[in-house]
Design an enzyme around this catalytic site. Structure first.
Site, PDB file in Angstrom:
ATOM      1  N   HIS A  25       0.866  -1.197   0.000  1.00  0.00           N
ATOM      2  CA  HIS A  25       0.000   0.000   0.000  1.00  0.00           C
ATOM      3  C   HIS A  25       0.892   1.233   0.000  1.00  0.00           C
ATOM      4  CE1 HIS A  25      -3.828   2.054   1.845  1.00  0.00           C
ATOM      5  NE2 HIS A  25      -3.175   2.876   1.027  1.00  0.00           N
ATOM      6  N   HIS A  27       1.180   4.737  -2.531  1.00  0.00           N
ATOM      7  CA  HIS A  27       0.774   5.531  -3.710  1.00  0.00           C
ATOM      8  C   HIS A  27       2.043   6.181  -4.225  1.00  0.00           C
ATOM      9  CE1 HIS A  27      -3.547   5.353  -2.595  1.00  0.00           C
ATOM     10  NE2 HIS A  27      -3.025   5.205  -1.389  1.00  0.00           N
ATOM     11  N   HIS A 205      -9.618   0.941  -1.344  1.00  0.00           N
ATOM     12  CA  HIS A 205      -9.582   1.617  -0.051  1.00  0.00           C
ATOM     13  C   HIS A 205     -11.004   1.559   0.526  1.00  0.00           C
ATOM     14  CE1 HIS A 205      -5.772   3.129  -1.385  1.00  0.00           C
ATOM     15  NE2 HIS A 205      -5.640   4.011  -0.414  1.00  0.00           N
ATOM     16  N   GLU A 208     -11.252   3.608   5.802  1.00  0.00           N
ATOM     17  CA  GLU A 208     -10.127   4.441   6.254  1.00  0.00           C
ATOM     18  C   GLU A 208     -10.718   5.481   7.202  1.00  0.00           C
ATOM     19  OE1 GLU A 208      -8.168   6.648   3.123  1.00  0.00           O
ATOM     20  OE2 GLU A 208      -6.540   7.314   4.436  1.00  0.00           O
ATOM     21  N   ASP A 286       1.693   4.089   2.697  1.00  0.00           N
ATOM     22  CA  ASP A 286       0.635   4.908   2.084  1.00  0.00           C
ATOM     23  C   ASP A 286       1.224   6.051   1.239  1.00  0.00           C
ATOM     24  OD1 ASP A 286      -2.004   5.408   1.478  1.00  0.00           O
ATOM     25  OD2 ASP A 286      -2.529   6.335   3.389  1.00  0.00           O
ATOM     26  N   ASP A 287       1.565   7.162   1.876  1.00  0.00           N
ATOM     27  CA  ASP A 287       2.134   8.327   1.170  1.00  0.00           C
ATOM     28  C   ASP A 287       3.329   8.831   1.983  1.00  0.00           C
ATOM     29  OD1 ASP A 287      -0.051   8.858  -0.952  1.00  0.00           O
ATOM     30  OD2 ASP A 287      -1.162   8.616   0.921  1.00  0.00           O
TER      31      ASP A 287
HETATM   32  N1  ADE Z   1      -4.652   8.645  -2.263  1.00  0.00           N
HETATM   33  C1  ADE Z   1      -3.421   8.757  -1.758  1.00  0.00           C
HETATM   34  N2  ADE Z   1      -3.411   8.452  -0.450  1.00  0.00           N
HETATM   35  C2  ADE Z   1      -4.691   8.133  -0.123  1.00  0.00           C
HETATM   36  C3  ADE Z   1      -5.315   7.718   1.060  1.00  0.00           C
HETATM   37  N3  ADE Z   1      -4.659   7.570   2.212  1.00  0.00           N
HETATM   38  N4  ADE Z   1      -6.646   7.472   1.027  1.00  0.00           N
HETATM   39  C4  ADE Z   1      -7.322   7.627  -0.117  1.00  0.00           C
HETATM   40  N5  ADE Z   1      -6.781   8.010  -1.252  1.00  0.00           N
HETATM   41  C5  ADE Z   1      -5.467   8.254  -1.273  1.00  0.00           C
HETATM   42 ZN    ZN Z   2      -3.824   4.711   0.430  1.00  0.00          ZN
END
Ligand code: ADE
Ligand code: ZN
Length: 349
Positions: A25, A27, A205, A208, A286-287
């Protein structure tokens, strides 16, 4: 069954760093560091709303998912050429390599770029070239997962799929991301059904910051094989039973959840409880450029906050391979390497 050796608490961070793991996971646009954003903005003559790297970084104070997404999409606007997509992914792979990631399944958001006139070919070929180099130069295997933006229409998702099909050899599946609330999975039932018919893997997703119903809908209506995040599952005992009996993985991102206020503090995160309940949960970043760290930072801070131990570490790394879309033969090889790493670490080999 592998017997996990005892490891002293002060040696745990080294074990967490050293153990082989898969990241499922991430992005890729969320790995764009401020330095690279500024470098690409200059190279491509793209104006950005921040005067300096420091000013951009100080804007990374989010109150929920949407406040993050607004900045994340703005950051991605510096990506124009194939080489830009390549460099973004290559920089991620270098970090992943130093975190002992041996396999990565990477999300990308083509609509963020095609809506600015960037051709699908530019995006996918840049990312795919980095994936080939990661295999050759870093011995990291990887695969791409194309995500549909859920705040856009299903018709636009269909059009995106159409544009991507000439490059179908370069991605293994589709996902669903962006603004969750108000955009339930069932909005994309038809396009996911088409992707299933095409033989693509399906993930989404769900849960969340959105409700439990979205997790059920992702499972039952879309038929996904993994849930991304899914941390709201712990509120529904029937859902927990369902996920654990079917070994449906949750790709959890602890630092992201704290940065986006899903949990007030890491010590309140439910990943330890979900692991204890036998769920196939994994740790991911994630990011990472926006949320304070890459995968090992997520492991180290989560273990510290929740007082997890070497048994949890082994389970999480094992789950990361089990939850991947790699072949059964490849998974067995990774399980063997994981066991060897633990044995070497405790000096019992
Ligand atoms: N796009 C990038 N990060 C995300 C996240 N945590 N939740 C939903 N969309 C995303
Ligand atoms: Zn994500």
């Amino acid at each position: 069954m592998f017997k996990v050796p005892e490891v002293a608490q002060n040696r745990l961070p080294d074990l967490l760093k050293l153990m082989p793991k898969a990241e499922l996971h991430i992005h890729i646009e969320g790995s764009l560091e401020p330095e690279l954003i500024f470098r690409l903005a200059k190279r491509n003559n793209v104006a950005i709303a921040f005067k300096s790297i420091e000013e951009l970084r100080s804007a990374y104070a989010f109150t929920n998912l949407q406040t993050f997404l607004d900045i994340y999409y703005a950051g991605a606007s510096v990506l124009i050429h194939e080489q830009d997509f390549y460099e973004m992914a290559w920089e991620y792979f270098l970090k992943a390599s130093s975190d002992n990631v041996v396999h990565a399944e990477i999300f990308f958001d083509p609509q963020t770029h095609t809506s600015r006139g960037i051709p699908m070919k530019t995006i996918i070929e840049g990312l795919a070239r980095a994936c080939r180099d990661a295999a050759e130069k870093l011995q990291i295997s990887s695969a791409l997962i194309l995500c549909f933006l859920r705040h856009l229409s299903e018709q636009e998702a269909f059009e995106t799929l159409e544009q991507a099909l000439p490059f179908k050899d370069h991605f293994i599946g589709v996902g669903l991301d962006s603004s969750e609330l108000g955009h339930p999975p069932e909005k994309f039932a038809a396009v996911f059904a088409k992707c299933r018919d095409l033989g693509l893997h399906l993930v989404a997703h769900a849960g969340e910051e959105g409700p439990i119903e979205y997790i059920w809908s992702a499972l039952k209506t879309l038929g996904v094989e993994r849930i991304d995040h899914g941390v709201q599952s712990s509120k529904d005992p029937d859902l927990i039973k369902y996920l654990s009996s079917k070994r449906i993985p949750l790709t959890v991102c602890p630092l992201s959840n704290v940065k986006l206020k899903v949990f007030a503090h890491l010590s309140e995160h439910n990943i330890g409880q979900m692991l204890e309940k036998g769920l196939c949960v994994t740790i991911n970043s994630d990011d990472p450029a926006y949320f304070g760290g890459y995968i090992n930072q997520n492991f180290i801070e989560t273990f510290e906050a929740l007082k997890l131990d070497a048994h949890h570490a082994y389970s999480l790394a094992h789950n990361s391979f089990e939850a991947s879309f790699a072949s059964a033969v490849q998974k067995e090889e990774w399980y063997r390497e994981l066991g060897q790493c633990f044995k070497r670490f405790t000096g019992k080999e």
